[in-house]
Design an enzyme around this catalytic site. Sequence first.
Site, PDB file in Angstrom:
ATOM      1  N   ASP A  83       0.848  -1.195   0.000  1.00  0.00           N
ATOM      2  CA  ASP A  83       0.000   0.000   0.000  1.00  0.00           C
ATOM      3  C   ASP A  83       0.887   1.250   0.000  1.00  0.00           C
ATOM      4  OD1 ASP A  83      -2.441   1.385   0.199  1.00  0.00           O
ATOM      5  OD2 ASP A  83      -2.304   1.477   2.388  1.00  0.00           O
ATOM      6  N   ASP A 105       2.709   4.972  -5.567  1.00  0.00           N
ATOM      7  CA  ASP A 105       1.947   6.202  -5.363  1.00  0.00           C
ATOM      8  C   ASP A 105       2.784   7.404  -5.761  1.00  0.00           C
ATOM      9  OD1 ASP A 105       0.460   8.327  -4.606  1.00  0.00           O
ATOM     10  OD2 ASP A 105       0.228   7.764  -2.506  1.00  0.00           O
ATOM     11  N   GLY A 182      -7.794   8.562   7.201  1.00  0.00           N
ATOM     12  CA  GLY A 182      -7.940   8.910   8.613  1.00  0.00           C
ATOM     13  C   GLY A 182      -9.383   8.986   9.088  1.00  0.00           C
ATOM     14  N   ALA A 214     -11.458   4.934   2.533  1.00  0.00           N
ATOM     15  CA  ALA A 214     -12.857   4.498   2.442  1.00  0.00           C
ATOM     16  C   ALA A 214     -13.405   3.925   3.748  1.00  0.00           C
ATOM     17  CB  ALA A 214     -13.000   3.479   1.307  1.00  0.00           C
ATOM     18  N   ILE A 256      -9.438  -0.060   3.578  1.00  0.00           N
ATOM     19  CA  ILE A 256      -9.905   0.143   4.953  1.00  0.00           C
ATOM     20  C   ILE A 256      -8.749  -0.057   5.929  1.00  0.00           C
ATOM     21  CG2 ILE A 256     -11.448  -0.759   6.747  1.00  0.00           C
ATOM     22  CD1 ILE A 256     -13.240  -1.689   4.266  1.00  0.00           C
TER      23      ILE A 256
HETATM   24  P1  13P Z   1      -8.848   4.901   5.706  1.00  0.00           P
HETATM   25  O1  13P Z   1      -7.970   5.810   6.462  1.00  0.00           O
HETATM   26  O2  13P Z   1     -10.141   5.548   5.346  1.00  0.00           O
HETATM   27  O3  13P Z   1      -9.072   3.596   6.394  1.00  0.00           O
HETATM   28  O4  13P Z   1      -8.119   4.580   4.316  1.00  0.00           O
HETATM   29  C1  13P Z   1      -7.103   3.603   4.258  1.00  0.00           C
HETATM   30  C2  13P Z   1      -6.359   3.619   2.987  1.00  0.00           C
HETATM   31  O5  13P Z   1      -6.714   4.236   2.020  1.00  0.00           O
HETATM   32  C3  13P Z   1      -5.134   2.818   2.940  1.00  0.00           C
HETATM   33  O6  13P Z   1      -4.437   2.984   1.748  1.00  0.00           O
HETATM   34  O1  G3H Z   2      -3.201   5.041   3.588  1.00  0.00           O
HETATM   35  C1  G3H Z   2      -2.488   4.833   4.537  1.00  0.00           C
HETATM   36  C2  G3H Z   2      -2.764   3.684   5.423  1.00  0.00           C
HETATM   37  O2  G3H Z   2      -3.788   4.007   6.327  1.00  0.00           O
HETATM   38  C3  G3H Z   2      -1.510   3.209   6.070  1.00  0.00           C
HETATM   39  O3  G3H Z   2      -1.105   4.063   7.066  1.00  0.00           O
HETATM   40  O4  G3H Z   2       1.291   4.544   6.625  1.00  0.00           O
HETATM   41  O5  G3H Z   2       0.328   4.723   8.945  1.00  0.00           O
HETATM   42  O6  G3H Z   2       0.655   2.483   7.882  1.00  0.00           O
HETATM   43  P1  G3H Z   2       0.402   3.954   7.656  1.00  0.00           P
HETATM   44 ZN    ZN Z   3      -4.520   4.951   0.960  1.00  0.00          ZN
END
Ligand code: 13P
Ligand code: G3H
Ligand code: ZN
Length: 310
Positions: A83, A105, A182, A214, A256
Amino acid sequence: MPLVTTKDMFEKAYAGHYAIGAFNVNNMEIIQGIVEAAKETKSPVILQVSAGARKYANASYLKKLVEAALIEAPEVEIALHLDHGDTFELCKQVIDDGFTSVMIDGSHLPYEENIALSKKVVEYAHPRGVVVEAELGRLAGVEDAVNVSAKDATYTDPMQAVDFVKRTGVDSLAIAIGTSHGAYKFKGEPELDFERLKTITELLPNYPLVLHGASTVIKEFVDTCNQYGGDIPGAQGVPEDMLKEASKYGVCKINIDTDLRLAMTAAIRKSFVESPSNFDPRKYLGDARTAIKEMVKHKIVDVLGSNDKL
Ligand code: 13P
Ligand code: G3H
Ligand code: ZN
């Protein structure tokens, strides 16, 4: 079964107008809660590891925990996704480690640089059987995108999205239509730009779109946190109905993380207050795992619609 990519998951989700949940994982209890929920509801699932999660748990632990999940739930289709990968090197590392999907990203970069970086990752990933998600547009903060010109400046431009997908070869695209990361997503009424989503879907038919930010920011968990000593005022997420609506268009992946954090924190805070003499982590982490499992089951069945798809 071994880890899968998101290719088949997205094809079926697109055709069936539902979405696959992509849940951020940071430790064993989170992985167990999500995978048990997916197993009980017969749902495919994406487990995603952020750069921060990888740093927290180190490069090997999360991968090994996910391998354990594959043994415990062999019937569940699980994709392991990076991610918000921010560099080519990080994407390369996790591809070499066996991840089946990566996000690069480059959304903060100038357009041509985002294209060049995303394309470079695709060129490394595809020959190795790994799929790539990229992002175009900026996820709004609470203050952002209140008027049309601000929206045009930050949200995903539909024509640019077509050009971006064509020139990079990415397998899915994260778009900005008003969600944000967030627990504080909206100040007033929640609003997503469905017209923009509709246009992008029409211009990119049969192409999987991704919705970051989301989480619905489940009120019950926020209230429990606040009741048991927390201080999370004014939190607000994306309403469930809007997520269901988004998956009727091209959105196949719904990210999520915040709801997992809230479920875990609420359960632990409650456990600490209700069982003050307990100091066995298995009690409060076990409560957190159960809360996560029930929350993910609810998401799968009542929001994403990915149940009974294995
Ligand atoms: P949330 O902060 O809405 O859970 O989004 C998480 C997210 O997009 C992780 O890449
Ligand atoms: O989009 C980001 C995710 O919520 C991951 O957050 O970088 O604090 O692990 P993090
Ligand atoms: Zn994200």
